[in-house]
Enzyme design. Structure first.
Site, PDB file in Angstrom:
ATOM      1  N   PHE A 254      -0.957  16.191   3.789  1.00 37.22           N
ATOM      2  CA  PHE A 254      -1.354  15.475   2.574  1.00 37.22           C
ATOM      3  C   PHE A 254      -0.162  15.433   1.618  1.00 37.22           C
ATOM      4  O   PHE A 254       0.358  16.468   1.215  1.00 37.22           O
ATOM      5  CB  PHE A 254      -2.548  16.147   1.902  1.00 37.22           C
ATOM      6  CG  PHE A 254      -3.170  15.257   0.879  1.00 37.22           C
ATOM      7  CD1 PHE A 254      -4.114  14.306   1.255  1.00 37.22           C
ATOM      8  CD2 PHE A 254      -2.788  15.335  -0.449  1.00 37.22           C
ATOM      9  CE1 PHE A 254      -4.667  13.450   0.314  1.00 37.22           C
ATOM     10  CE2 PHE A 254      -3.336  14.486  -1.401  1.00 37.22           C
ATOM     11  CZ  PHE A 254      -4.272  13.537  -1.015  1.00 37.22           C
TER      12      PHE A 254
ATOM     13  N   ASP B 162      -3.396   5.825   6.379  1.00 33.28           N
ATOM     14  CA  ASP B 162      -3.793   7.111   6.945  1.00 33.28           C
ATOM     15  C   ASP B 162      -4.673   6.811   8.174  1.00 33.28           C
ATOM     16  O   ASP B 162      -4.153   6.591   9.259  1.00 33.28           O
ATOM     17  CB  ASP B 162      -4.521   7.887   5.842  1.00 33.28           C
ATOM     18  CG  ASP B 162      -4.884   9.299   6.206  1.00 33.28           C
ATOM     19  OD1 ASP B 162      -4.192   9.893   7.035  1.00 33.28           O
ATOM     20  OD2 ASP B 162      -5.874   9.824   5.669  1.00 33.28           O
TER      21      ASP B 162
ATOM     22  N   ARG C  36       1.253  11.984  -9.443  1.00 35.55           N
ATOM     23  CA  ARG C  36       1.730  10.636  -9.114  1.00 35.55           C
ATOM     24  C   ARG C  36       3.138  10.396  -9.644  1.00 35.55           C
ATOM     25  O   ARG C  36       3.877   9.562  -9.141  1.00 35.55           O
ATOM     26  CB  ARG C  36       0.832   9.575  -9.756  1.00 35.55           C
ATOM     27  CG  ARG C  36      -0.526   9.419  -9.133  1.00 35.55           C
ATOM     28  CD  ARG C  36      -1.168   8.149  -9.679  1.00 35.55           C
ATOM     29  NE  ARG C  36      -2.607   8.137  -9.515  1.00 35.55           N
ATOM     30  CZ  ARG C  36      -3.235   7.779  -8.400  1.00 35.55           C
ATOM     31  NH1 ARG C  36      -2.559   7.422  -7.347  1.00 35.55           N
ATOM     32  NH2 ARG C  36      -4.552   7.769  -8.351  1.00 35.55           N
TER      33      ARG C  36
ATOM     34  N   GLU D 111       0.852  -1.196   0.000  1.00 35.39           N
ATOM     35  CA  GLU D 111       0.000   0.000   0.000  1.00 35.39           C
ATOM     36  C   GLU D 111       0.888   1.246   0.000  1.00 35.39           C
ATOM     37  O   GLU D 111       2.002   1.222   0.527  1.00 35.39           O
ATOM     38  CB  GLU D 111      -0.896  -0.075   1.249  1.00 35.39           C
ATOM     39  CG  GLU D 111      -1.757   1.121   1.535  1.00 35.39           C
ATOM     40  CD  GLU D 111      -2.833   1.387   0.499  1.00 35.39           C
ATOM     41  OE1 GLU D 111      -2.506   1.465  -0.692  1.00 35.39           O
ATOM     42  OE2 GLU D 111      -4.005   1.576   0.890  1.00 35.39           O
ATOM     43  N   ASP D 112       0.382   2.318  -0.583  1.00 34.51           N
ATOM     44  CA  ASP D 112       1.166   3.554  -0.570  1.00 34.51           C
ATOM     45  C   ASP D 112       1.200   4.187   0.811  1.00 34.51           C
ATOM     46  O   ASP D 112       2.251   4.539   1.325  1.00 34.51           O
ATOM     47  CB  ASP D 112       0.629   4.562  -1.618  1.00 34.51           C
ATOM     48  CG  ASP D 112      -0.873   4.843  -1.494  1.00 34.51           C
ATOM     49  OD1 ASP D 112      -1.546   4.256  -0.619  1.00 34.51           O
ATOM     50  OD2 ASP D 112      -1.378   5.659  -2.288  1.00 34.51           O
TER      51      ASP D 112
HETATM   52  P1  IMP Z   1      -7.092   5.293   4.998  1.00 33.09           P
HETATM   53  O1  IMP Z   1      -8.230   4.360   4.785  1.00 33.09           O
HETATM   54  O2  IMP Z   1      -7.541   6.549   5.691  1.00 33.09           O
HETATM   55  O3  IMP Z   1      -5.911   4.665   5.706  1.00 33.09           O
HETATM   56  O4  IMP Z   1      -6.648   5.829   3.579  1.00 33.09           O
HETATM   57  C1  IMP Z   1      -5.849   5.126   2.736  1.00 33.09           C
HETATM   58  C2  IMP Z   1      -5.864   5.736   1.351  1.00 33.09           C
HETATM   59  O5  IMP Z   1      -6.136   7.149   1.334  1.00 33.09           O
HETATM   60  C3  IMP Z   1      -4.493   5.599   0.735  1.00 33.09           C
HETATM   61  O6  IMP Z   1      -4.361   4.386   0.078  1.00 33.09           O
HETATM   62  C4  IMP Z   1      -4.441   6.772  -0.221  1.00 33.09           C
HETATM   63  O7  IMP Z   1      -5.000   6.408  -1.465  1.00 33.09           O
HETATM   64  C5  IMP Z   1      -5.313   7.827   0.413  1.00 33.09           C
HETATM   65  N1  IMP Z   1      -4.506   8.825   1.146  1.00 33.09           N
HETATM   66  C6  IMP Z   1      -4.458   9.021   2.458  1.00 33.09           C
HETATM   67  N2  IMP Z   1      -3.619  10.015   2.780  1.00 33.09           N
HETATM   68  C7  IMP Z   1      -3.096  10.447   1.621  1.00 33.09           C
HETATM   69  C8  IMP Z   1      -2.133  11.465   1.284  1.00 33.09           C
HETATM   70  O8  IMP Z   1      -1.546  12.176   2.130  1.00 33.09           O
HETATM   71  N3  IMP Z   1      -1.852  11.613  -0.028  1.00 33.09           N
HETATM   72  C9  IMP Z   1      -2.443  10.872  -1.006  1.00 33.09           C
HETATM   73  N4  IMP Z   1      -3.328   9.908  -0.738  1.00 33.09           N
HETATM   74  C10 IMP Z   1      -3.669   9.697   0.566  1.00 33.09           C
END
Ligand code: IMP
Length: 183
Positions: free
Chosen positions: A160, A111, A173, A107-108
């Site tokens: 972000f 969050d 990207r 995963e990237d």
């Molecule tokens: P989570 O469910 O809140 O953990 O969100 C995960 C997804 O939100 C990641 O796979 C990203 O696609 C997106 N995301 C969360 N924070 C960022 C950020 O700072 N930059 C870009 N994408 C983000």
């Protein structure tokens, strides 16, 4: 000028501050690859990339893993400040069964953790031999649920970030570094 000394880059209308330069990313991704190679010693692994953000990380990571590796992807409904995991959907499923396989979810960024928690639950139902999470970035201050991230690139503050696969409304990207949009 070395990438690590470049504080900001202007891209069209965007001013992006470099947070993690390409050389730091390269070094850390190499370390994670070696760690995975040691931990799975000789076992084949299935790397499952979460589209689209994990693409660049995954492409670099897989080349630093010295094991038999196969590759698959899942697509998830896009991030729109999701407050609960109720609105997450699989938009693209795996192409092969993972039962009995050693799976590493790539995963990237983790969050809130809601996406990974949801996906881990769905994939665990398919009875892999093991299931681990590898995330390039983690934002601990945003965590709403605890996700077991076994391999983690960097912890970052609540900002972000874009680049190295991560987007802002579909753009940026392709930056070779991770940065923060400043203007
Ligand atoms: P989570 O469910 O809140 O953990 O969100 C995960 C997804 O939100 C990641 O796979 C990203 O696609 C997106 N995301 C969360 N924070 C960022 C950020 O700072 N930059 C870009 N994408 C983000």
């Amino acid at each position: 000028m070395p990438d690590s000394l470049q504080a900001t880059r202007r891209l069209g209308a965007d001013e992006v501050e470099v947070l993690l330069p390409a050389d730091r990313l390269r070094a850390r991704v190499g370390e994670i690859g070696r760690e995975i190679t040691r931990d799975y010693a000789g076992k084949p692994v299935v790397l499952v990339g979460v589209l689209k953000g994990a693409l660049v990380f995954l492409a670099d990571l897989m080349r630093s893993i010295d094991l038999p590796v196969s590759l698959d992807f899942v697509g998830l409904s896009s991030y729109v400040g999701t407050q609960t995991s109720g609105s997450i959907e699989l938009t693209a499923d795996l192409t092969r069964p993972i039962e009995g396989k050693h799976v590493i979810l790539v995963e990237d960024i983790v969050d809130t953790g809601l996406t990974m928690q949801w996906l881990l639950g769905r994939l665990a139902e398919r009875r892999p031999a093991s299931l681990a999470v590898c995330a390039l970035l983690v934002k601990p201050s945003r965590a709403r649920v605890q996700v077991p991230v076994r391999y983690q690139g960097f912890e970052i503050a609540d900002e972000f970030v874009v680049g190295y696969g991560l987007d802002h409304e579909g753009r940026l990207r392709n930056l070779p570094f991770v940065g923060v949009v400043r203007g």
